[in-house]
Write a protein that holds these residues in place. Structure first.
Motif, PDB file in Angstrom:
ATOM      1  N   VAL A 226      -6.004  -8.784  -6.331  1.00  0.00           N
ATOM      2  CA  VAL A 226      -5.368  -8.182  -5.162  1.00  0.00           C
ATOM      3  C   VAL A 226      -4.628  -9.282  -4.407  1.00  0.00           C
ATOM      4  CG1 VAL A 226      -5.718  -6.876  -3.015  1.00  0.00           C
ATOM      5  CG2 VAL A 226      -7.189  -6.433  -4.985  1.00  0.00           C
ATOM      6  N   HIS A 227      -3.386  -9.021  -4.069  1.00  0.00           N
ATOM      7  CA  HIS A 227      -2.556 -10.024  -3.397  1.00  0.00           C
ATOM      8  C   HIS A 227      -2.564 -11.338  -4.172  1.00  0.00           C
ATOM      9  CE1 HIS A 227      -3.704  -7.557   0.382  1.00  0.00           C
ATOM     10  NE2 HIS A 227      -2.562  -7.120  -0.086  1.00  0.00           N
ATOM     11  N   GLY A 228      -2.532 -11.232  -5.493  1.00  0.00           N
ATOM     12  CA  GLY A 228      -2.396 -12.418  -6.337  1.00  0.00           C
ATOM     13  C   GLY A 228      -3.657 -13.216  -6.592  1.00  0.00           C
TER      14      GLY A 228
ATOM     15  N   ARG B 193      -3.846   2.414   8.146  1.00  0.00           N
ATOM     16  CA  ARG B 193      -3.469   1.002   7.981  1.00  0.00           C
ATOM     17  C   ARG B 193      -3.081   0.385   9.327  1.00  0.00           C
ATOM     18  NH1 ARG B 193      -1.177   2.565   2.852  1.00  0.00           N
ATOM     19  NH2 ARG B 193       0.955   2.484   3.592  1.00  0.00           N
ATOM     20  N   ALA B 194      -2.439   1.183  10.190  1.00  0.00           N
ATOM     21  CA  ALA B 194      -2.080   0.675  11.523  1.00  0.00           C
ATOM     22  C   ALA B 194      -3.348   0.318  12.309  1.00  0.00           C
ATOM     23  CB  ALA B 194      -1.247   1.715  12.276  1.00  0.00           C
ATOM     24  N   GLN B 200      -7.877  -5.998  12.552  1.00  0.00           N
ATOM     25  CA  GLN B 200      -7.748  -7.333  11.951  1.00  0.00           C
ATOM     26  C   GLN B 200      -7.295  -8.373  12.972  1.00  0.00           C
ATOM     27  OE1 GLN B 200      -4.535  -7.686   9.116  1.00  0.00           O
ATOM     28  NE2 GLN B 200      -5.478  -9.408   8.062  1.00  0.00           N
ATOM     29  N   TRP B 201      -6.369  -8.003  13.817  1.00  0.00           N
ATOM     30  CA  TRP B 201      -5.801  -8.963  14.761  1.00  0.00           C
ATOM     31  C   TRP B 201      -6.529  -9.012  16.090  1.00  0.00           C
ATOM     32  CZ3 TRP B 201       0.136  -9.960  14.757  1.00  0.00           C
ATOM     33  CH2 TRP B 201       0.546 -10.271  13.462  1.00  0.00           C
ATOM     34  N   GLY B 228      -7.282 -11.486   3.309  1.00  0.00           N
ATOM     35  CA  GLY B 228      -6.563 -11.659   4.577  1.00  0.00           C
ATOM     36  C   GLY B 228      -5.379 -10.749   4.801  1.00  0.00           C
ATOM     37  N   GLN B 229      -5.096  -9.853   3.842  1.00  0.00           N
ATOM     38  CA  GLN B 229      -3.942  -8.977   4.008  1.00  0.00           C
ATOM     39  C   GLN B 229      -4.345  -7.510   3.836  1.00  0.00           C
ATOM     40  OE1 GLN B 229      -0.265 -10.026   1.765  1.00  0.00           O
ATOM     41  NE2 GLN B 229      -1.392 -11.861   1.226  1.00  0.00           N
ATOM     42  N   VAL B 230      -3.676  -6.634   4.592  1.00  0.00           N
ATOM     43  CA  VAL B 230      -3.923  -5.201   4.452  1.00  0.00           C
ATOM     44  C   VAL B 230      -3.402  -4.738   3.092  1.00  0.00           C
ATOM     45  CG1 VAL B 230      -3.372  -2.919   5.374  1.00  0.00           C
ATOM     46  CG2 VAL B 230      -3.785  -4.817   6.940  1.00  0.00           C
ATOM     47  N   VAL B 231      -4.221  -3.968   2.377  1.00  0.00           N
ATOM     48  CA  VAL B 231      -3.833  -3.458   1.065  1.00  0.00           C
ATOM     49  C   VAL B 231      -2.971  -2.211   1.262  1.00  0.00           C
ATOM     50  CG1 VAL B 231      -4.692  -2.459  -1.099  1.00  0.00           C
ATOM     51  CG2 VAL B 231      -5.934  -4.350  -0.005  1.00  0.00           C
ATOM     52  N   ALA B 232      -1.754  -2.241   0.701  1.00  0.00           N
ATOM     53  CA  ALA B 232      -0.846  -1.100   0.868  1.00  0.00           C
ATOM     54  C   ALA B 232      -0.770  -0.249  -0.389  1.00  0.00           C
ATOM     55  CB  ALA B 232       0.551  -1.594   1.242  1.00  0.00           C
ATOM     56  N   GLY B 233      -1.104  -0.830  -1.539  1.00  0.00           N
ATOM     57  CA  GLY B 233      -1.011  -0.067  -2.793  1.00  0.00           C
ATOM     58  C   GLY B 233       0.373  -0.172  -3.391  1.00  0.00           C
ATOM     59  N   ALA B 234       0.435  -0.490  -4.670  1.00  0.00           N
ATOM     60  CA  ALA B 234       1.732  -0.694  -5.330  1.00  0.00           C
ATOM     61  C   ALA B 234       2.579   0.572  -5.289  1.00  0.00           C
ATOM     62  CB  ALA B 234       1.517  -1.126  -6.779  1.00  0.00           C
TER      63      ALA B 234
END
Lengths: 386, 386
Positions: A226-228, B193-194, B200-201, B228-234
């Motif tokens: 995920v994310h590389g 996700r929002a 997260q922040w 560390g990043q929100v997963v959006a899905g490919a």
């Protein structure tokens, strides 16, 4: 002066540049800069010592490339510069491979395991590594790292096998023990995550930031990128697709629940089901496959149920993280003709909305690939070490 | 000369530094350098124009901090420097908030939606944004961005709502349309996700690289932060915990399958079940909760089944990703006393091995938080824009 095998200038940028050339090369410096989002100057600066140390080579100027408007002199990794050993331990066997720096298998060896006590396994690992190092000496290339892949809960950072049901181990500091025995830098990783690293760097995951590798066979495993980055799990558990519970009325699983994907689709579960429904005395998976191919309804139904469970597990993975691709692999693919359609159909039925667009591929990998995965983690550690 | 509201020196490093101070501040420059793994020089260089533009402020030298051996002059974000608007659209209401740069709500407004046609919703958004901008004028602070949160399949990069069942929309270029109507930079994001970005922040996810936010109520949603990043899905789909299918004999789901978590645990599913088993004419969730609290067995059982399903969904997420924490939120928490125990028990039963160590928290959030999540995405876009 640094020893000839030292990897030069250990910074994250250098590791990133080298990894990019390793997975995508040959590449020109400007292509590397583009892919890594680093400056051309940073790439040029990083590439020089890598060439001097022999890890990268610059191919001769190529008229065809120039004609395409690409500047000359792409660089690529010299696979023959260093060798690595990867060993996968199953409950009854060690599989070892000697690979080059590009993770190409040069030699493969199998060694039966009769005793799963950590000391006995360590002695066997030591024998196997010794054999493979003798081969490496014949090639005149140094062995720079050893990767060990074990199923179960593995803490790679600490080098500890926390719990491995197949081996009956808990809290075995394998990296430290094997390091003392073999005199090599040792990386210990969960076997499915190790195979995932090999796919990410050298296989069907190259260039993808988000993919899943699902392995079918004795167990049902899953490696996630995920994310590389490979997902390891904050508490050591991740990718447990085998314990996605899909049917409260399903068969009992070793984890204590009912209807887990693994309790329906793992080799032993399929055998149990066939014995139960047909009454046939099926000794192993080969016989089970044979029975199903000959059209025995109970055997066919058991494989169909396995395929349906695997497809639902994959759909769950796709619905939760939306990978670009799912790669299905593992020795269980020997029965692929018996459950491929069911995997596909149940994935499609359970994938939510556009998650169904995920590219589901099968990729039969010989059993040595598990050991190659272990070698890939050793290469990864070598490149990233301080 | 740059306009007063321009965010200075847009590089990934500056965005990272500012975000770090925003989530963790006040921090000294050396603390920022440590957290971001950037050099002290880079931090000092990035901080100066941010202070000059008024986005960061340097607190006066603090004797207490010096006594602790911490160098003086921590910096923090001046929340009052800029305002943002966040709007969440449900099927029958718009909720809008005006927040400061630290995502603190200054004003909240609700507006009923009688028509779900995109033009009608846009007109309503325009009215609501106009009201909130009037409030901002009163505060004398510029509004620098608008975030819109919608349930369903949202392509944030393109600003398009691909499919929203609650609104009955497909392929609506909402960012472009709202940008023309409101004259602000617009970010459109999936509502869950929002909310995950806000956590997260600014919330229970601060400082965590891997966590999940599970929302319960009209739907069952899940936002995932991995590495560390929100997963959006490919393919635009991710976090669909509501469509983890746990029982082939379970109730029919709107997705076409049976026994999805949402088909058992969403508000409407619980109501249906109570009506079915008790025959009672339950009009809404408030009545259902009331009935269950008064001890009606059918109602209690429906909530218990919902809790069990949610716990299994959370265990599936934990088994696949191994998050550090799972935060349960959403308006469905109003019934928390009726299913908390079942969530906990089924999570524990279905979590595999050490995945059970995951920290599962509940966090009741008022409904305005969804709109605050939208504002958080606008702040994120502002910081990261070119």
């Amino acid at each position: 002066m640094q020893p000839p095998e030292a990897f030069p200038a250990q910074t994250p940028a250098v590791a990133q540049i080298f990894t990019t050339v390793l997975s995508h090369g040959p590449l020109t410096r400007s292509e590397v800069a583009e892919r890594t989002a680093l400056s051309a100057a940073a790439v040029t600066k990083a590439v020089r010592p890598l060439i001097e140390a022999g890890y990268l080579v610059e191919d001769a100027d190529d008229a065809a490339r120039r004609a395409l408007g690409r500047p000359a002199n792409p660089v690529r990794v010299d696979g023959g510069r260093a060798l690595f050993i990867g060993v996968k331990a199953t409950g009854n066997e060690l599989i070892g491979v000697l690979t080059d720096l590009c993770c190409r298998i040069r030699v493969a060896r199998h060694l039966p395991l009769t005793d799963q006590d950590p000391r006995a396994v360590l002695a066997a690992i030591s024998d196997l590594v010794g054999e493979l190092r003798t081969e490496a000496e014949g090639l005149g290339v140094p062995v720079l790292g050893l990767g060990l892949a074990v199923s179960g809960d593995v803490d790679r950072a600490r080098g500890v096998v926390r719990y491995s049901p197949f081996l009956g181990w808990s809290e075995v500091p394998l990296a430290e023990l094997a390091g003392m025995t073999c005199g090599l830098p040792v990386t210990v990783e969960n076997d499915v995550r190790a195979l995932t690293v090999a796919e990410q760097w050298f296989g069907a995951g190259v260039g993808l930031s988000d993919f899943a590798l699902v392995t079918v066979g004795a167990g049902i495993g899953c490696g996630l990128v995920v994310h590389g980055q490979v997902v390891a799990g904050a508490h050591g558990v991740a990718g447990e697709i085998g314990h996605v519970a899909i049917d409260p009325a399903g068969p009992k699983c070793r984890c204590g629940n009912r209807g887990c994907v693994e309790a329906i689709a793992a080799d032993a579960a399929v055998l149990d089901r066939i014995r139960e429904t047909t009454g046939a005395d099926v000794a192993d998976t080969a016989q089970a496959i044979d029975l199903a191919r000959r059209g025995e309804p109970g055997a066919r139904e058991a494989y169909a149920a396995a395929g349906e469970a695997i497809g639902r597990g994959i759909a769950t993975v796709a619905n939760l993280f939306g990978p670009q691709r799912v790669i299905i692999s593992g020795e269980g693919l020997a029965a692929y003709d018996l459950f491929a359609e069911q995997i596909r159909d149940s994935f499609t039925a359970y994938a939510f909305g556009s998650a169904a667009q995920c590219d589901v591929q099968t990729r039969p990998l010989p059993f040595e690939e598990w050991a190659r995965g272990a070698a890939a983690t050793a290469i990864q550690s070598f490149i990233r070490s301080d």
